[in-house]
Every structure is written in C-alpha cells, then in structure tokens.
Design an enzyme around this catalytic site. Structure first.
Site, mmCIF file in Angstrom:
data_model
loop_
_atom_site.group_PDB
_atom_site.id
_atom_site.type_symbol
_atom_site.label_atom_id
_atom_site.label_comp_id
_atom_site.label_asym_id
_atom_site.label_seq_id
_atom_site.Cartn_x
_atom_site.Cartn_y
_atom_site.Cartn_z
ATOM 1 N N GLU A 98 84.311 -14.613 47.577
ATOM 2 C CA GLU A 98 85.171 -13.677 46.846
ATOM 3 C C GLU A 98 84.377 -12.561 46.178
ATOM 4 N N LEU A 99 83.159 -12.327 46.695
ATOM 5 C CA LEU A 99 82.361 -11.236 46.115
ATOM 6 C C LEU A 99 82.897 -9.893 46.575
ATOM 7 N N CYS A 154 85.677 8.582 41.436
ATOM 8 C CA CYS A 154 86.653 7.619 41.963
ATOM 9 C C CYS A 154 86.508 7.569 43.475
ATOM 10 N N ARG A 190 108.464 16.560 38.482
ATOM 11 C CA ARG A 190 107.690 16.174 39.668
ATOM 12 C C ARG A 190 108.623 16.148 40.867
ATOM 13 N N GLU A 246 108.332 10.174 44.688
ATOM 14 C CA GLU A 246 107.864 8.849 45.144
ATOM 15 C C GLU A 246 109.007 7.882 45.495
ATOM 16 N N CYS A 261 92.608 -0.741 40.253
ATOM 17 C CA CYS A 261 93.726 -0.036 39.608
ATOM 18 C C CYS A 261 95.043 -0.471 40.248
ATOM 19 N N GLN A 307 91.089 -0.931 44.355
ATOM 20 C CA GLN A 307 90.865 -2.368 44.165
ATOM 21 C C GLN A 307 91.116 -2.867 42.740
ATOM 22 N N HIS A 349 107.227 5.353 47.994
ATOM 23 C CA HIS A 349 106.470 4.098 48.015
ATOM 24 C C HIS A 349 106.697 3.308 49.305
ATOM 25 N N TYR A 398 111.807 7.334 43.676
ATOM 26 C CA TYR A 398 112.534 6.767 42.524
ATOM 27 C C TYR A 398 113.934 7.416 42.413
HETATM 28 P P1 FAD Z 1 73.867 -6.398 47.463
HETATM 29 O O1 FAD Z 1 74.656 -5.186 47.657
HETATM 30 O O2 FAD Z 1 73.708 -7.313 48.610
HETATM 31 O O3 FAD Z 1 72.417 -5.946 46.934
HETATM 32 C C1 FAD Z 1 71.336 -6.836 46.809
HETATM 33 C C2 FAD Z 1 70.044 -6.041 46.821
HETATM 34 O O4 FAD Z 1 68.976 -6.907 46.477
HETATM 35 C C3 FAD Z 1 69.692 -5.457 48.174
HETATM 36 O O5 FAD Z 1 69.496 -4.053 48.069
HETATM 37 C C4 FAD Z 1 68.401 -6.176 48.575
HETATM 38 O O6 FAD Z 1 67.523 -5.325 49.287
HETATM 39 C C5 FAD Z 1 67.830 -6.535 47.223
HETATM 40 N N1 FAD Z 1 66.917 -7.696 47.232
HETATM 41 C C6 FAD Z 1 67.189 -8.961 47.638
HETATM 42 N N2 FAD Z 1 66.108 -9.736 47.427
HETATM 43 C C7 FAD Z 1 65.146 -8.955 46.871
HETATM 44 C C8 FAD Z 1 63.818 -9.190 46.422
HETATM 45 N N3 FAD Z 1 63.275 -10.387 46.459
HETATM 46 N N4 FAD Z 1 63.114 -8.135 45.929
HETATM 47 C C9 FAD Z 1 63.652 -6.895 45.863
HETATM 48 N N5 FAD Z 1 64.924 -6.633 46.276
HETATM 49 C C10 FAD Z 1 65.648 -7.650 46.760
HETATM 50 N N6 FAD Z 1 83.094 -4.235 48.394
HETATM 51 C C11 FAD Z 1 84.143 -3.722 47.813
HETATM 52 O O7 FAD Z 1 84.408 -4.048 46.660
HETATM 53 N N7 FAD Z 1 84.939 -2.819 48.436
HETATM 54 C C12 FAD Z 1 84.710 -2.412 49.690
HETATM 55 O O8 FAD Z 1 85.451 -1.593 50.223
HETATM 56 C C13 FAD Z 1 83.593 -2.933 50.347
HETATM 57 N N8 FAD Z 1 83.325 -2.573 51.602
HETATM 58 C C14 FAD Z 1 82.235 -3.103 52.228
HETATM 59 C C15 FAD Z 1 81.991 -2.736 53.532
HETATM 60 C C16 FAD Z 1 80.879 -3.246 54.190
HETATM 61 C C17 FAD Z 1 80.637 -2.847 55.612
HETATM 62 C C18 FAD Z 1 80.006 -4.131 53.514
HETATM 63 C C19 FAD Z 1 78.790 -4.663 54.211
HETATM 64 C C20 FAD Z 1 80.262 -4.512 52.219
HETATM 65 C C21 FAD Z 1 81.394 -4.016 51.575
HETATM 66 N N9 FAD Z 1 81.719 -4.399 50.279
HETATM 67 C C22 FAD Z 1 82.793 -3.868 49.667
HETATM 68 C C23 FAD Z 1 80.974 -5.468 49.598
HETATM 69 C C24 FAD Z 1 80.018 -4.917 48.556
HETATM 70 O O9 FAD Z 1 79.165 -3.973 49.138
HETATM 71 C C25 FAD Z 1 79.254 -6.081 47.952
HETATM 72 O O10 FAD Z 1 80.155 -6.941 47.319
HETATM 73 C C26 FAD Z 1 78.230 -5.616 46.938
HETATM 74 O O11 FAD Z 1 77.306 -4.759 47.555
HETATM 75 C C27 FAD Z 1 77.478 -6.805 46.331
HETATM 76 O O12 FAD Z 1 76.596 -6.284 45.409
HETATM 77 P P2 FAD Z 1 75.264 -7.049 44.981
HETATM 78 O O13 FAD Z 1 74.536 -6.096 44.110
HETATM 79 O O14 FAD Z 1 75.602 -8.374 44.448
HETATM 80 O O15 FAD Z 1 74.443 -7.303 46.310
HETATM 81 P P1 NAP Z 2 85.273 -12.646 53.831
HETATM 82 O O1 NAP Z 2 86.298 -11.735 53.314
HETATM 83 O O2 NAP Z 2 85.047 -13.925 53.143
HETATM 84 O O3 NAP Z 2 85.636 -12.930 55.357
HETATM 85 C C1 NAP Z 2 84.894 -13.767 56.142
HETATM 86 C C2 NAP Z 2 85.611 -14.007 57.469
HETATM 87 O O4 NAP Z 2 84.823 -14.876 58.246
HETATM 88 C C3 NAP Z 2 86.950 -14.644 57.314
HETATM 89 O O5 NAP Z 2 87.852 -13.953 58.159
HETATM 90 C C4 NAP Z 2 86.754 -16.077 57.757
HETATM 91 O O6 NAP Z 2 87.956 -16.378 58.432
HETATM 92 C C5 NAP Z 2 85.541 -16.014 58.661
HETATM 93 N N1 NAP Z 2 84.643 -17.157 58.537
HETATM 94 C C6 NAP Z 2 84.182 -17.750 57.406
HETATM 95 N N2 NAP Z 2 83.343 -18.762 57.703
HETATM 96 C C7 NAP Z 2 83.256 -18.824 59.044
HETATM 97 C C8 NAP Z 2 82.564 -19.674 59.951
HETATM 98 N N3 NAP Z 2 81.786 -20.655 59.523
HETATM 99 N N4 NAP Z 2 82.723 -19.465 61.267
HETATM 100 C C9 NAP Z 2 83.534 -18.478 61.715
HETATM 101 N N5 NAP Z 2 84.215 -17.655 60.910
HETATM 102 C C10 NAP Z 2 84.088 -17.826 59.585
HETATM 103 O O7 NAP Z 2 83.868 -11.936 53.892
HETATM 104 P P2 NAP Z 2 83.420 -10.516 54.420
HETATM 105 O O8 NAP Z 2 84.359 -9.942 55.407
HETATM 106 O O9 NAP Z 2 82.024 -10.733 54.825
HETATM 107 O O10 NAP Z 2 83.446 -9.622 53.129
HETATM 108 C C11 NAP Z 2 82.565 -9.917 52.038
HETATM 109 C C12 NAP Z 2 83.165 -9.391 50.757
HETATM 110 O O11 NAP Z 2 83.145 -7.981 50.759
HETATM 111 C C13 NAP Z 2 84.597 -9.842 50.643
HETATM 112 O O12 NAP Z 2 84.744 -10.682 49.532
HETATM 113 C C14 NAP Z 2 85.383 -8.579 50.475
HETATM 114 O O13 NAP Z 2 86.216 -8.629 49.345
HETATM 115 C C15 NAP Z 2 84.371 -7.480 50.301
HETATM 116 N N6 NAP Z 2 84.829 -6.365 51.120
HETATM 117 C C16 NAP Z 2 85.930 -5.704 50.723
HETATM 118 C C17 NAP Z 2 86.416 -4.677 51.484
HETATM 119 C C18 NAP Z 2 87.631 -3.898 51.061
HETATM 120 O O14 NAP Z 2 88.054 -3.020 51.787
HETATM 121 N N7 NAP Z 2 88.207 -4.153 49.923
HETATM 122 C C19 NAP Z 2 85.788 -4.330 52.656
HETATM 123 C C20 NAP Z 2 84.673 -5.033 53.041
HETATM 124 C C21 NAP Z 2 84.212 -6.070 52.264
HETATM 125 P P3 NAP Z 2 88.333 -17.795 59.024
HETATM 126 O O15 NAP Z 2 87.741 -18.791 58.076
HETATM 127 O O16 NAP Z 2 89.815 -17.797 59.085
HETATM 128 O O17 NAP Z 2 87.738 -17.814 60.391
HETATM 129 FE FE1 SF4 Z 3 89.303 4.942 41.851
HETATM 130 FE FE2 SF4 Z 3 90.945 2.886 41.304
HETATM 131 FE FE3 SF4 Z 3 88.832 2.500 42.897
HETATM 132 FE FE4 SF4 Z 3 88.492 3.000 40.288
HETATM 133 S S1 SF4 Z 3 89.498 1.205 41.192
HETATM 134 S S2 SF4 Z 3 87.336 3.880 41.972
HETATM 135 S S3 SF4 Z 3 90.168 4.393 39.873
HETATM 136 S S4 SF4 Z 3 90.608 3.847 43.276
#
Ligand code: FAD
Ligand code: NAP
Ligand code: SF4
Length: 668
Positions: free
Chosen positions: A654-655, A334, A214, A164, A341, A339, A252, A166
């Site tokens: 920040e979800l 995994c 290694r 890696e 680790c 995210q 790295h 080192y």
């Molecule tokens: P959600 O996943 O939104 O689930 C909510 C659920 O509630 C849904 O299934 C909906 O149908 C159900 N629901 C809502 N209202 C009702 C109701 N009244 N009755 C019954 N069911 C209902 N996060 C990461 O950490 N890493 C990533 O790499 C990553 N990549 C992503 C890529 C994409 C393209 C997207 C779209 C998201 C990604 N995310 C990623 C974000 C991650 O998926 C979300 O943060 C996560 O799914 C949020 O979980 P949640 O359970 O709060 O909500």
């Molecule tokens: P996000 O990370 O908050 O990004 C939203 C984007 O929209 C930002 O680029 C922001 O940039 C723009 N934006 C916000 N308000 C706006 C407005 N009113 N008009 C126009 N542009 C606006 O949200 P997300 O991409 O929807 O992701 C949601 C969550 O899923 C994130 O918190 C992320 O951590 C998670 N996620 C993670 C991964 C991963 O690989 N780790 C992948 C997908 C999703 P500006 O304000 O600069 O325009």
């Molecule tokens: Fe795997 Fe690390 Fe993601 Fe957990 S946080 S699923 S150990 S890559």
C-alpha cells in the site's frame, strides 16, 4: 515578472489585487465539529500566500440542496455569524473571499433530492423528485436569502454554482429538463431558473457585492447545451447582474477526464476564450492551470480575464507570493494526481494534498520553523519522495542534514513515474525538491551508495532510512528467460520491447506500464488529448462531444491479475476509470483470474478462468508489486544508532508517494 497575472482587476465597486482565484474545493471542514476554526486557518494561510480572491466549498441554500446529509448550508443569521471566523481571518491578510452557493439537485446523496425532472443520474443511488412550480420559486428565494446571509457573514461576494451537472445546470440542459411548463421546454424556459436566481440574488445583495456565476461552458454529456445556448445563458446572466462569469467544464457524470494529470495544462482555456467578447463582464478560466507561466500566458494573450486554480493552492498556499517575489522555482506544483484531495473527498476522508500533507491541517501540522533546541547531525539515506520530504523538513527545523542516494539524480521511483505519458507533472515535484534542498541547506550526496559501516564511521547518531523498495521476485518457471523484463527496464527503455507484451500485475505500476507501452506519439498535446477523449473543439454537437479518434497503438498488450474481478481495483476513484477507458480504447486485453505457469520461447503459459492458454508474446513485463529495501537496518541498530524508517523502507504494501511524503514530514 508575470505582469499581467499581477495586474489588479477593477470591478467598479471593488478591486481584486491580482488575476488569481482559488477555485471552490470541498474540504469537509465546514461540517466538522469545530471545523470552522480549521477552515479559517486554511483560508488565512492562502490569503497570506497572496491570492486575490478565493471561493469556498459549496454551501447549500436549503436542506434539499445538500450534497450529502448534513452538508454545510446557510439559512440563518446564526449560521452566517459562525462564518465570520473565516471572513475575518481572510481580510486580515488583504485578500477577498466569496461563498459558493451550491444546490446539488439530482446529484445529492440523500433521498430527499429534487430536480427539474424525475430522471436519475447515472452516478446517483437515488431518483430525484420532480420540483413543483412552487418549490422552484421557493428555491430561487432560498438562493437569494443565502446570498444575503453570506454578506452578513462578511463574505465579499458569492459564487452561484451553475455547472458540473448540479441543479441549475440540470434546468439548463435538455438532458435533464423534460418539463413542459414555464421552467422547461424551449431555451427561454430552460434558462428561466438560472436567470431568475441571478436577478433575485442581485436584488437582495445590492450592487456592491461580487456575484460570480459559474456557467457550464462545455457539458461533455449527451444532450447537454449547444454553444449558442451557452452564449445566450451567459448574456442573460450578465443582464441579470452578474459581476463575473467562471468556467465550468464537464458534468460529474461525464466520461471525459477534465482535471486529472493526463489532461494537458490549460486544455480547456479555449472554451473560455470562445466566450470572450460575447459578454462585457470579466471571464474566469479554469482546469489544469498549475504554474504562474501558464497563468500569465493565458491572461497576457487575452484568453480570459482571470485564472481559477483550485488544487494548486492545496499544493502550495504561497504560490502567488513566490511568483511575485521571483521564487517560482520554489513553488510546490500540483501534479493533478487527485490522490489526497478528490479521492479522499469521494471516500469521505479528510482531504489534503499528496505533495503538501499540511493542506487542510494547518492547525495540526504548522510549517517547520528553525528550532532553538538541539541542533543535530542527521543522515537521510535515499532521496526518493520519502527521503526528500524528511531531509528538507529536518533542515527547515534547523538540523544539519546529509542526504545520500546511490543514483545520479534525486527522486527515487519518481524518475520512473515521470516517464509515463500523462505523468510529466512528476518532473515538477523533483524540480521543487531540488531547489528546496539548496534553499534549506541539505548536504546532498548523489552517486553514493552508503553502507551501515559508512554511517557508523561518519559518527551519525540518527539515521532516517528512506531506501525504498525493490521489485518483487517471482518464482514462476522461466523467470530468467530473456523474454522477461522488469517494469523499470520496460518503462525506462533499457531493453527492447516487441509488438506483443504480457504484463503480470494490474496495480498502479502495471496500468502505467500498459499506458506507456500503448501510447501513441504526441499524446499530451491538447489537440491529441481532446480528440482521444471525443471533445469537439468545433462544438458541433450538444455537450461538445464527438466520436473519439484513436490513434494506432504501437503494440498489443495483455494485462493480467490473479484476483477475480475488476481490474485495477486499487486505482484512484477519480482516475482509475479513465485509465481503464484509455486502455480499452487502445485494444489492451485485461484478464483477471489468471494463474501463471511458465515462460518459454513460445510465450507465457497461463490458465485463465481455469482454461490453459499460451500467450504468444515477445516480452513478459513483471509489475507484481515490491518488497522493502532495508538491509541497513539491523547493523545500524546493532551499533546503537537511532533509526527511523519511512516510505517504502518501512512498509512496501500500500505504498504510494502520498504516504512516503507524509511520513517524511512527520519524522521526529
Ligand atoms: P523510492 O522512491 O524507492 O526511493 C528510494 C531511494 O533510496 C532510491 O532513490 C534509491 O536509489 C535509494 N537507496 C536505496 N538504498 C540506498 C543506499 N544504501 N544508499 C543510498 N541510496 C539508497 N505513487 C503515487 O503516489 N502516485 C503515482 O501516480 C505513482 N506512480 C508511479 C508510477 C511508477 C511507474 C512507479 C515506478 C511508481 C509510482 N508511484 C506512484 C510510487 C511512488 O513512486 C513510490 O511510492 C515512492 O517513490 C516511494 O518513495 P520512497 O522514497 O519510499 O522510495
Ligand atoms: P500493487 O498495486 O500492489 O500491485 C501489484 C500487482 O501485482 C497486483 O495486481 C497483484 O495482483 C500482483 N501481484 C502481487 N503479488 C504477486 C505475485 N506473487 N505473483 C504475481 N502477481 C502478483 O503494486 P504496484 O503496481 O507495484 O504499485 C506500487 C505502489 O505504487 C502501489 O501501492 C500504488 O499505490 C503506487 N502507484 C500508484 C499509482 C497511481 O496512479 N495512483 C500508479 C503507480 C503506482 P494479483 O495479486 O491479483 O495478481
Ligand atoms: Fe494536486 Fe490534489 Fe495531487 Fe495535491 S493531491 S498534488 S492538490 S491533485
């Protein structure tokens, strides 16, 4: 089942009960006050889970070798004695553990760093001091002494970190070793340091002690080793007394992602296989092996003698035991996201695991057990990551849990995420929860959109709201124009997407949408991944690099953000750079400092750095973040029902899935 994976490995003086090695991971617990108790619990749980052999995070043989100021080191008997907590805990569960000895060399994040030559690493803030011949000899003795202390501490062996990028790796590669004395120059000179360390260690610890070396089998940096040099090093290490050789892939500072989720499973096993037969000691392979099926396939086909998996043991400490007892459908896989680790380690935060928030917190968040306390009837609304985590956790504690989702399948937004090329691992999390729902006895109701009235009528006293998020609505003129598409429709293919696309928003979802819309066909196959990132399977150049081969992308994409500065600033430290490189290589135009004015038949009207422009696009995909969906909250509270909100329903900003799953297991 998995008969090759569970066949013992006879090392002569000792036997490892199966072919699984938990690879070295830095947890930070080594350095924390009282952290060794937590570290012991962390290793004990994995030992209980059935792994054959584990390797600790790196421990420095002296202060200069520290990765960071006050990193773990072992230079005295008193330090060794403290580690007995760890080794005893592991041995109680019939497993074995080796301590990794790591000298950071020029990668050290402190000003007293040393290296074979005074050449600064591109990822380091400091220039290293060139080591004198005397210091080199003293360092070799420090490695040997450290190995002896590890034995005193009760470890079954050590791993010498020679990869890696080192210190040891820095001596081997002409990239970092410009010396002209006996420790550099020709190959014999560059291999002297690792070989002398191996000899000194073996002389000090005797023959009945595991010593893994290694080897960096593929440096992935310019002026790294050639394949012939790797083979010569491996042979020299074997002759000097190594018990086994482990595989190191990429320095790295390499600009090739080697463990991220976009790397196909087992993408680097071919490198270890190439060395099979060149030496007679067992070889361990590594990188992106995360299922018992893949591990079994590797061992059964003779590509390696043992499989190293590191992060999969954070995700599920019981991986081996579940595989052995026919419960591999319950392995929490995994997903390679980094995210919780690696991204945490780089941010100096305590590491854990996105899919298993208990990892590294075994003493703080013990596994759920059926409680004899009140057995409650609880509704969980939403089967996204947050709801799935909460429902299975509550059921495991013994409650009667009803889980509702309006969709036809569990997973929430993970069903969108899993469709992103390179995020196919998200299917595994859904498979895991599907089986866990059955295992824990959660009552699942899909295709059921519940209202507050439904829940009140069913006489729930407690409700977990995990209803997630909805995409943010923008107020730009023309937002209802047919060119405008939500990220959900774009990713799921619900609407046709033309040849020219603008993406509004450069967060995680904006980047993922760009990856999806520009992905060439069949990108996850190992050969396609290796050629896209310039990894030469024929190993014709030093370091195993070649010119990346870029397939034609299906469309032109612009990704836009309002904020001035770096695009995708919030992406993970260990993965964001790879996404940016991938998009750049596909010709994606990344534009910051953008104001959006209008969408009409001619396209998207913007100003970029104050300059008006019309982007002549067929579609405008909105990836502008999300808002929480919590319409049930007020009526439920008004009816006197106890409500806990988790995941996106609680807070959309920040979800991510890390927060969602963690909040799920923390429900009361
Ligand atoms: P959600 O996943 O939104 O689930 C909510 C659920 O509630 C849904 O299934 C909906 O149908 C159900 N629901 C809502 N209202 C009702 C109701 N009244 N009755 C019954 N069911 C209902 N996060 C990461 O950490 N890493 C990533 O790499 C990553 N990549 C992503 C890529 C994409 C393209 C997207 C779209 C998201 C990604 N995310 C990623 C974000 C991650 O998926 C979300 O943060 C996560 O799914 C949020 O979980 P949640 O359970 O709060 O909500
Ligand atoms: P996000 O990370 O908050 O990004 C939203 C984007 O929209 C930002 O680029 C922001 O940039 C723009 N934006 C916000 N308000 C706006 C407005 N009113 N008009 C126009 N542009 C606006 O949200 P997300 O991409 O929807 O992701 C949601 C969550 O899923 C994130 O918190 C992320 O951590 C998670 N996620 C993670 C991964 C991963 O690989 N780790 C992948 C997908 C999703 P500006 O304000 O600069 O325009
Ligand atoms: Fe795997 Fe690390 Fe993601 Fe957990 S946080 S699923 S150990 S890559």
């Amino acid at each position: 089942m998995y008969e090759h994976l569970f066949s013992p490995l006879d090392l002569g003086f000792t036997t490892i009960k199966n072919r699984m090695l938990m690879g070295s991971m830095h947890t930070g617990l080594e350095e924390e006050k009282g952290g060794l108790h937590r570290l012991a619990a962390y290793f004990a749980e994995r030992a209980k889970g059935g792994v054959g052999l584990m390797v600790t995070g790196g421990v420095a043989p002296n202060r200069q070798g520290w990765l960071m100021p006050f990193s773990a080191k072992m230079t005295s008997s008193s330090e060794a004695r403290r580690h007995q907590l760890v080794t005893n805990a592991v041995h109680e569960h019939d497993s074995k553990i080796c301590m990794q000895i790591l000298h950071a060399g020029r990668y050290a994040a402190h000003p007293f760093l040393v290296a074979p030559s005074a050449i600064q690493a591109p990822i380091s803030p400091f220039k290293p001091w060139k080591m004198s011949g005397r210091l080199i000899r003293a360092t070799i003795s420090d490695f040997a002494a450290c190995a002896a202390y590890a034995r005193e501490a009760g470890y079954d062996g050590i791993e010498i970190m020679g990869s890696e990028g080192y210190l040891i790796n820095q001596f081997v590669a002409p990239r970092t070793n410009h010396r002209t004395d006996e420790w550099g120059g020709d190959l014999a000179g560059r291999l002297r340091f690792p070989t002398e360390i191996m000899k000194a260690v073996r002389a000090k610890v005797g023959h009945d002690f595991i010593v893994i070396f290694r080897v960096s089998m593929l440096d992935l940096v310019e002026n790294g080793s050639t394949w012939e040099e790797v083979v010569t090093l491996a042979k020299a290490i074997e002759a000097a007394g190594a018990t086994m050789i482990n595989t190191g892939i990429g320095w790295h500072e390499a600009r090739v992602p080697t463990i991220a989720t976009l790397v196909p499973r087992g993408a680097y096993t071919w490198v270890t296989q190439r060395l099979m037969g060149e030496v007679n000691i067992p070889l361990i392979t590594s990188n992106r092996i995360n299922t018992p099926e893949k591990a079994e396939e590797i061992i059964a086909s003779g590509m390696a003698n043992m499989v190293s998996m590191a992060r999969p043991f954070l995700a599920d400490p019981y991986f081996p035991e579940k595989a052995r007892t026919g419960k591999s459908h319950l392995i929490n896989t995994c997903i390679g996201c980094n995210q919780a680790c690696l991204d945490h380690v780089f941010a100096r935060k305590e590491p854990s695991c996105l899919v298993n928030p208990r990892a590294c917190r075994e003493t703080i968040l013990p596994l759920a057990e059926k409680s004899t306390a009140a057995h409650k009837k609880i509704a969980v609304v939403g089967a996204g990551p947050a709801g799935l985590s909460a429902a299975t956790e509550l059921a495991a504690r013994g409650h009667e849990v009803y889980l509702y989702d309006s969709a036809a399948e569990i997973g929430g937004q993970f069903n969108i995420a899993k469709r992103i090329p390179g995020k196919e691992e998200f299917y595994e999390t859904l498979r895991y929860y599907k089986n866990l729902i059955t295992e824990t006895g959660v009552h699942l109701h899909l295709n059921t959109r519940v209202s507050a009235q439904d829940l009140i009528g069913a006489q729930f006293k407690e409700v977990i709201l995990a209803t997630g998020v909805v995409p943010r609505n923008l107020t730009v003129e023309g937002i209802d124009h047919p060119k405008v598409v939500s990220y959900i429709d774009a990713i799921l293919g619900h609407k046709p997407i033309g040849k020219k696309v603008a993406i509004i928003g450069a967060g995680g979802i904006g980047f993922d949408t760009a990856i999806k819309l520009t992905a060439p066909e069949a990108h996850t196959e190992v050969a396609a991944y290796l050629s896209e990132w310039g990894v030469d399977i024929n190993y014709q150049n030093r370091g195993g690099l070649m010119k990346p081969v870029h397939e034609n992308t299906p469309r032109q994409v612009w990704i836009l953000q309002r904020t001035k500065g770096k695009m995708g600033n919030k992406l993970g430290k260990t993965t964001g750079w790879a996404h940016r490189i991938a998009l750049k290589s596909r010709g994606v135009k990344m534009l910051d400092d953008v104001a959006y004015h209008k969408i009409d038949d001619s396209g998207l009207h913007v100003t970029i750095h104050g300059e008006p422009q019309i982007l002549d696009v067929d579609q405008v995909v909105i990836c502008a973040g999300q808002e929480p969906l919590r319409e049930l909250l007020e009526p439920l509270l008004a009816a006197g029902i106890s409500v806990q909100m988790i995941g996106g329903a609680k807070e959309a900003g920040e979800l991510d899935a890390k927060r969602a799953i963690e909040e799920g297991i923390l429900v009361q």
